[in-house]
Design an enzyme around this catalytic site. Structure first.
Site, PDB file in Angstrom:
ATOM      1  N   ASP A 355       0.871  -1.352   0.036  1.00  0.00           N
ATOM      2  CA  ASP A 355      -0.295  -0.177  -0.064  1.00  0.00           C
ATOM      3  C   ASP A 355       0.980   1.271   0.002  1.00  0.00           C
ATOM      4  OD1 ASP A 355      -2.503   1.561   0.443  1.00  0.00           O
ATOM      5  OD2 ASP A 355      -1.490   2.094   2.502  1.00  0.00           O
ATOM      6  N   ASP A 357      -0.073   5.042   0.907  1.00  0.00           N
ATOM      7  CA  ASP A 357      -0.193   5.993   1.955  1.00  0.00           C
ATOM      8  C   ASP A 357      -0.361   5.400   3.338  1.00  0.00           C
ATOM      9  OD1 ASP A 357      -0.140   8.221   0.009  1.00  0.00           O
ATOM     10  OD2 ASP A 357      -2.255   7.864  -0.630  1.00  0.00           O
TER      11      ASP A 357
END
Length: 519
Positions: A355, A357
């Site tokens: 991922d 952020d």
């Protein structure tokens, strides 16, 4: 985008009433929507429906069954709605019977609702025996007809569920989890309106101790108080209950036992009298409106002898759990203590999909400026170690700012280029630009980004691992058949940590876990 507007999600423990629910949906006019059953049995000895029990074709074609793991209806509902891709998610309990035109009425209830409406509640009808007064248990179930936010029949926008985080999985029973969600949805600025569709909720057969088991709700009431403050009952339109009287009756019994042990006759007599009066009042309050049959009177009398003790005991359990939650909330995000050992339990993956952020870079809302990109601790070292070991590295990231018009596509590319400048080469970027209400198949927790990245790298999803900081990363990996490792941050909910199959306190520890190293 799905052609259907809503998905029906049913958490179930394989009650016989489940088949009746599915047949009612099949018989309702209108097109059968996707139906997700979440099997929440702790042990799954057999299928949800009896072998050879063929469902009508339209229902069978739309039916999907997901494992729930026995973690309670809140977690099961989260499992179900996160697998949906439709605009709305309609929750039904497995002991309700949707009305004969339920599908059509639901479609009408949802039509024309503006964005200020986050939910639509169905009307529950509890049918009772006509030739006698209801029993204590039947009166309890009858109260669902007036309950706010009863998820026995309630539809929510999927985007609203995403915004508020879905159901709080600390509620492990079918009690108060719906009130908690309703309060959070309201505080997020959304309305829950009353629809016109109708479902019947017949009282299930119940044993003699059902009223004692129901006292576990006193622990859930403590959690509601901890989450929403003293006024939560007024906000949720929840009856006050009898806990004050139960406390008085229990205190009287404690006085009797203590005084009798010390041979203080007057105090013991006072305590015995108080306990007797409290118990008699409770028993009569439960017997008076009921059928007053011999079996009901015996059941109410016997359970009233111990019900105050059970209620107060569960209250104490709730207070102890709340204290533990407060202590956990005061702790910083977990770090690896010295000497902790992390060892992989599976072969190293061929590709690791991060991922963006909150995992690789500090989470900046709708980041459009490359200058604001800052790496998370250990991110560069984790990527370098994977690359040096021959493991491919990709990124799977929801970027709804693009769909919302807050981030231009060229700004997104510039930010991603800056991430690569700081981290090193990324083999594939799989990005979902859609908003949460667009019904795409790529936005996590849907599996689309993971399968897209795996295909671009020439590997199977099962040969990949997803590393992220929130539950949607874990759910996307699970839906795609990939491995997942959760690296919690301050934004990670306790329920997400509990639900994750593998958790590491840092990116370095996550790589250790995936690569089979111990530390």
């Amino acid at each position: 985008m799905s052609a259907h507007r809503f998905t029906v999600v049913v958490p179930t423990v394989a009650r016989p009433s489940l088949r009746r629910l599915l047949l009612a949906l099949a018989e309702s006019p209108g097109e059968v929507p996707p139906i997700v059953l979440v099997d929440d049995r702790r042990r799954r000895p057999g299928p949800l429906l009896p072998e050879g029990d063929d469902l009508p074709g339209p229902v069978a074609a739309q039916l999907a069954v997901l494992p729930g793991g026995g973690r309670g209806p809140a977690a099961a509902r989260n499992r179900g709605w996160r697998a949906a891709t439709t605009e709305w998610v309609a929750f039904l309990d497995d002991d309700v019977v949707p009305g004969p035109d339920w599908l059509v009425r639901l479609e009408e209830d949802l039509a024309g609702l503006d964005e200020s409406v986050g939910g639509s509640q169905g009307r529950l009808v509890v049918p009772l025996v006509a030739d006698r007064p209801p029993t204590d248990w039947e009166r309890n179930v009858k109260g669902l007809e007036e309950a706010c936010w009863a998820t026995a029949d309630l539809a929510y926008r999927r985007s609203v569920l995403e915004q508020v985080g879905g159901f709080d999985e600390r509620f492990r029973r079918a009690f108060r989890e719906d009130s908690d969600l309703g309060l959070r949805v309201g505080r997020a600025g959304y309305l829950v309106v009353q629809g016109e569709r109708v479902s019947q909720h017949p009282p299930r057969p119940a044993g003699w101790a059902v009223s004692l088991r129901a006292q576990a709700g006193n622990a859930d009431d403590v959690l509601m108080w901890g989450l929403h403050g003293w006024g939560w009952r007024l906000d949720a339109a929840a009856p006050a209950g009898r806990l004050g009287r139960h406390l008085a009756t229990t205190a009287a019994l404690a006085l009797f036992v203590t005084a009798a042990a010390r041979r203080h006759r007057r105090s013991a007599a006072l305590g015995a009298a108080g306990w007797a009066v409290g118990t008699a009042e409770l028993a009569w309050a439960r017997i008076r409106p009921g059928p007053r049959s011999a079996s009901e009177v015996a059941r109410m009398t016997a359970t009233s002898l111990v019900l105050p003790l059970v209620a107060v005991g569960y209250r104490g359990v709730g207070l102890a759990r709340l204290a533990r939650l407060h202590r956990s909330a005061d702790r910083p995000p977990p770090t690896a203590p010295a000497g902790t050992v992390y060892c992989a339990t599976a072969p190293p993956p061929r590709a690791v999909l991060f991922d963006r952020d909150g995992t690789l870079v500090v989470d900046v809302a709708y980041c459009a400026d490359p200058a604001s990109v800052r790496l998370m601790p250990g991110a560069r070292e984790a990527v370098e170690r994977l690359l040096s070991s021959g493991v491919m590295v990709g990124v799977v990231s929801n970027q709804s700012g693009v769909g919302r018009g807050l981030v231009a596509p060229d700004q997104l590319h510039a930010v991603n280029r800056r991430v690569e400048e700081l981290l090193g080469p990324i083999a594939v970027w799989a990005v979902c630009p859609h908003g949460p209400d667009e019904g795409c198949s790529c936005r996590k927790p849907a599996p689309g980004l993971v399968t897209e990245a795996a295909a671009a790298l020439g590997v199977e999803p099962s040969e990949c691992a997803v590393v992220g900081d929130i539950g949607t990363d874990v759910e996307a990996a699970r839906a795609a058949g990939a491995r997942s490792v959760l690296v919690p941050t301050a934004a990670t909910r306790a329920a997400e940590v509990e639900a994750a199959p593998e958790v590491a306190p840092s990116l370095a520890a996550a790589v250790d876990l995936l690569m089979g190293a111990c530390r």
